[in-house]
Design an enzyme around this catalytic site. Sequence first.
Site, PDB file in Angstrom:
ATOM      1  N   HIS A 393       0.829  -1.206   0.000  1.00 39.20           N
ATOM      2  CA  HIS A 393       0.000   0.000   0.000  1.00 39.20           C
ATOM      3  C   HIS A 393       0.866   1.260   0.000  1.00 39.20           C
ATOM      4  O   HIS A 393       0.697   2.148  -0.844  1.00 39.20           O
ATOM      5  CB  HIS A 393      -0.911  -0.037   1.231  1.00 39.20           C
ATOM      6  CG  HIS A 393      -1.838   1.126   1.360  1.00 39.20           C
ATOM      7  ND1 HIS A 393      -3.175   1.038   1.050  1.00 39.20           N
ATOM      8  CD2 HIS A 393      -1.637   2.401   1.777  1.00 39.20           C
ATOM      9  CE1 HIS A 393      -3.754   2.201   1.274  1.00 39.20           C
ATOM     10  NE2 HIS A 393      -2.846   3.047   1.719  1.00 39.20           N
ATOM     11  N   GLU A 394       1.793   1.343   0.945  1.00 37.10           N
ATOM     12  CA  GLU A 394       2.618   2.550   1.063  1.00 37.10           C
ATOM     13  C   GLU A 394       3.573   2.699  -0.116  1.00 37.10           C
ATOM     14  O   GLU A 394       3.887   3.821  -0.537  1.00 37.10           O
ATOM     15  CB  GLU A 394       3.370   2.548   2.392  1.00 37.10           C
ATOM     16  CG  GLU A 394       2.490   2.567   3.623  1.00 37.10           C
ATOM     17  CD  GLU A 394       1.478   3.719   3.639  1.00 37.10           C
ATOM     18  OE1 GLU A 394       1.735   4.763   2.998  1.00 37.10           O
ATOM     19  OE2 GLU A 394       0.421   3.558   4.278  1.00 37.10           O
ATOM     20  N   HIS A 397       1.729   4.553  -2.812  1.00 37.01           N
ATOM     21  CA  HIS A 397       1.817   6.006  -2.623  1.00 37.01           C
ATOM     22  C   HIS A 397       3.184   6.527  -3.062  1.00 37.01           C
ATOM     23  O   HIS A 397       3.296   7.550  -3.742  1.00 37.01           O
ATOM     24  CB  HIS A 397       1.615   6.352  -1.148  1.00 37.01           C
ATOM     25  CG  HIS A 397       0.214   6.205  -0.654  1.00 37.01           C
ATOM     26  ND1 HIS A 397      -0.875   6.723  -1.316  1.00 37.01           N
ATOM     27  CD2 HIS A 397      -0.288   5.604   0.464  1.00 37.01           C
ATOM     28  CE1 HIS A 397      -1.978   6.447  -0.635  1.00 37.01           C
ATOM     29  NE2 HIS A 397      -1.647   5.768   0.443  1.00 37.01           N
ATOM     30  N   HIS A 400       3.590   6.590  -6.799  1.00 36.25           N
ATOM     31  CA  HIS A 400       2.789   7.682  -7.345  1.00 36.25           C
ATOM     32  C   HIS A 400       3.568   8.994  -7.225  1.00 36.25           C
ATOM     33  O   HIS A 400       3.672   9.771  -8.181  1.00 36.25           O
ATOM     34  CB  HIS A 400       1.457   7.764  -6.597  1.00 36.25           C
ATOM     35  CG  HIS A 400       0.414   8.586  -7.294  1.00 36.25           C
ATOM     36  ND1 HIS A 400      -0.877   8.683  -6.835  1.00 36.25           N
ATOM     37  CD2 HIS A 400       0.462   9.373  -8.399  1.00 36.25           C
ATOM     38  CE1 HIS A 400      -1.579   9.460  -7.630  1.00 36.25           C
ATOM     39  NE2 HIS A 400      -0.781   9.899  -8.596  1.00 36.25           N
TER      40      HIS A 400
END
Length: 603
Positions: A393-394, A397, A400
Amino acid sequence: MEQRKGNLPTRKEIPDQYKWRLEDIYASDELWEQDFQQVKKLSDEAAAYRGKLGQSARSLMEILQLEYRLQELNEKVYTYARMRRDEDNANPTYQALTDRAESLHTQVQTALSFIEPEILELPPATLERWRQEEPGLTLYGFALDELLRQKEHILSSAEERIIAGAGEVTQAPANIFKMLNNADMTFPSIRDEDGYEVEITHGRYNQLMESSDRRVRREAFISLYSSYRKLQNTLSATLSSSVKRDVFYARVRKFPSALQASLFAENIPPEVYDNLIDTVRRNLGSMHRYAALRKQLLGLDELHMYDLYTPMVKDIKWEIPFVEAVELVKTGLMPLGAAYSEIMARGLTERWADVFENKGKTSGAYSWGPYGTHPYILLNYKDNLTNLFTLAHEMGHAMHSYFASSEQPYLYAHYTIFTAEVASTVNESLLMEHLLKTVGERDKKLYLLNHYLEQFRGTVFRQTMFAEFEKIVHEKIEDGQALTPELLRQIYHQLNVDYYGPEMVVDEDVDFEWARIPHFYSAFYVYKYATGFSAAEAITRRILEEGPPAVDRYLGFLKKGGSDYPLNLLKIAGVDMATPQPVQDGLDLFAKLLDQMEELALG
């Protein structure tokens, strides 16, 4: 790294290879100090333009260039200080640096507060002529259009300066909660399933709630919430102050409500928020069915709130050390292509991540980092499946941020939260699909289905419940009511009853959960987890079904950063979040996964 029982290690006891390397931002605190002073100098230079912005196209271009140069450097100064403090919130050196950086941030916003009002005072024809005459203003086209959209909600230069100056004061509720929650609060110790005495911490609590020993879960649950119960008056006052701040800003800026003020910043219609809540509520039957299956598979006479996180599949000891987690994430995300994989692998070996919990470290997980350096991720890694997905998940980020910063100028590199949760959840979904295809054992496949359903429960149902709570408490303040501890408990209790249904015993202790949710101090934030999850599921299906063309569209979306409004950016990746359809499609997938688990588990 072997994770010890008992007391947490200090920061110094964590091996360097598991700590992020903030020296990539500043090699020393002395260099930070130099930039701190430079920000003050640039602030003075910017303030000197006050009243002169309307003189010419060149004056406008110069102040915009200075503004974003100043914002970029100020962000770097602030981010470094905060991330250093997050390593150990009790460290007085970085408490002081963070306090100074927050004060400086307020000074910068005050110094720049005249810019938007003075631009808006320009005759529209003049501004348009300047944009045609001065090529240097082309870069600021979308930003200027966005500013004009906000015109009726921006105040006079003097009023904006007052509001900017109040920033440090209005952050008090969030800062007080953060220090209380991370530095001052302590929780009782309990004995874990192996008989070790364990001090409950934010990081360990989640692990304890996954225990197969119901006594451990129950004692951890009661012990944690007993600490919040003792502080319910303080925490209700803190949360109430935060909500009042939101309502104050909304009214000052002439919005009908705090919700609409928050959504306006990303140009999100209120219908998107309402559609989410309405669509989830229409599908609560699936959540009630999930609760019934959980109760049955756990063999319980009563299902309690502390039974929500333990795996429904018994006797599965699936420990995933961090090194193994890294390899699983790399393999699971291979469908995103070689370029994505290579950059991510480099980040995981070059200390972008702060991996393990230590005394005083900020709880939870996040991705952050200033423009001009690489992104970072903060973890509090435990050797389990949940933390494997947190890593994925991190990194979503972080990647991105990497692509947006590589392709966009500072002005447009910062994507909004609405789109951010898409990138993180695509990573999780791709990893899950990989594991479901490669894990052969029935029990582990059941465990994965359990986890996937839990992702939906935690990210769509739970975050939507949080979103509904936020909407209710803001409406209470807007109607002139007081957010007493009793009212907050009543609201939160009823929401849990509604969302989890008749098979769930909604324990009194969970009525205090509102007191420990840090996101409530960033109003109307959490709904984006649910919308982002829904959009990400749609994108994941396209990537797996179409391959490179879908990957190219997705990477194109990541590279756009914040250069357009969120709903427009998501259309690049093929998703229209202006309709409730992506949310409904996601909830339909939840129901299908539930079918699969019932069939596999119950025959």
